[in-house]
Design a protein around this motif. Sequence first.
Motif, PDB file in Angstrom:
ATOM      1  N   LYS A  91      19.205  30.187  10.628  1.00  0.00           N
ATOM      2  CA  LYS A  91      18.749  29.395  10.691  1.00  0.00           C
ATOM      3  C   LYS A  91      17.481  29.147  11.861  1.00  0.00           C
ATOM      4  N   ARG A  92      18.094  29.203  12.726  1.00  0.00           N
ATOM      5  CA  ARG A  92      17.172  29.862  13.581  1.00  0.00           C
ATOM      6  C   ARG A  92      16.139  31.152  13.388  1.00  0.00           C
ATOM      7  N   ALA A  93      16.817  31.444  13.065  1.00  0.00           N
ATOM      8  CA  ALA A  93      15.100  32.687  12.171  1.00  0.00           C
ATOM      9  C   ALA A  93      14.605  32.140  11.659  1.00  0.00           C
ATOM     10  N   GLU A  94      15.004  31.130  10.479  1.00  0.00           N
ATOM     11  CA  GLU A  94      13.946  30.150   9.693  1.00  0.00           C
ATOM     12  C   GLU A  94      13.138  29.252  10.648  1.00  0.00           C
ATOM     13  N   ILE A  95      13.646  28.761  11.469  1.00  0.00           N
ATOM     14  CA  ILE A  95      13.162  27.403  11.848  1.00  0.00           C
ATOM     15  C   ILE A  95      11.921  28.661  12.945  1.00  0.00           C
ATOM     16  N   ALA A  96      12.179  29.633  13.445  1.00  0.00           N
ATOM     17  CA  ALA A  96      11.315  30.156  14.162  1.00  0.00           C
ATOM     18  C   ALA A  96       9.749  30.569  13.745  1.00  0.00           C
ATOM     19  N   ARG A 118       8.208  27.109  12.353  1.00  0.00           N
ATOM     20  CA  ARG A 118       7.528  26.812  13.521  1.00  0.00           C
ATOM     21  C   ARG A 118       5.847  28.054  13.729  1.00  0.00           C
ATOM     22  N   GLY A 119       6.416  29.502  13.653  1.00  0.00           N
ATOM     23  CA  GLY A 119       5.213  30.343  13.521  1.00  0.00           C
ATOM     24  C   GLY A 119       4.060  29.866  12.253  1.00  0.00           C
ATOM     25  N   ALA A 120       4.859  29.459  11.189  1.00  0.00           N
ATOM     26  CA  ALA A 120       3.351  30.077  10.126  1.00  0.00           C
ATOM     27  C   ALA A 120       2.728  28.137  10.132  1.00  0.00           C
ATOM     28  N   ALA A 121       3.186  27.256  11.261  1.00  0.00           N
ATOM     29  CA  ALA A 121       2.660  25.443  11.559  1.00  0.00           C
ATOM     30  C   ALA A 121       1.769  25.829  12.457  1.00  0.00           C
ATOM     31  N   THR A 122       2.157  26.422  13.757  1.00  0.00           N
ATOM     32  CA  THR A 122       1.230  26.701  14.677  1.00  0.00           C
ATOM     33  C   THR A 122      -0.159  27.220  14.560  1.00  0.00           C
ATOM     34  N   PRO A 123      -0.959  27.388  14.615  1.00  0.00           N
ATOM     35  CA  PRO A 123      -1.925  28.224  14.645  1.00  0.00           C
ATOM     36  C   PRO A 123      -2.337  29.349  15.860  1.00  0.00           C
ATOM     37  N   SER A 124      -2.588  30.241  15.577  1.00  0.00           N
ATOM     38  CA  SER A 124      -2.931  31.151  16.850  1.00  0.00           C
ATOM     39  C   SER A 124      -3.601  30.574  17.814  1.00  0.00           C
ATOM     40  N   GLU A 125      -3.443  30.745  19.299  1.00  0.00           N
ATOM     41  CA  GLU A 125      -4.569  30.482  20.103  1.00  0.00           C
ATOM     42  C   GLU A 125      -5.221  31.374  20.889  1.00  0.00           C
ATOM     43  N   SER A 126      -5.835  32.351  20.257  1.00  0.00           N
ATOM     44  CA  SER A 126      -6.751  33.544  21.148  1.00  0.00           C
ATOM     45  C   SER A 126      -7.263  33.696  21.884  1.00  0.00           C
TER      46      SER A 126
END
Length: 80
Positions: free
Chosen positions: A64-69, A72-80
Amino acid sequence: MALLSNVVGFSMFGLLARLGQLGIQKRNLSENLGGHAIAMAVFGYGGYWAYKWDLRAGELLAEKRAEIAARRGAATPSES
């Protein structure tokens, strides 16, 4: 080693529960040794089940933690 300590600990608790039961009834503590063995076996199996349940719960939480992570990784755009 954790499995063995869990099973033995629960078995000892079962023995103490049986001795407490006979003490409340004011019966001879060494009257029926088969009853002691049955109580220890039942509580020992409970300890085995609790150990297996703990392992499975840890696996489910990690998934479940891996799924949530991942979400969250797919939902937030990369800030570079």
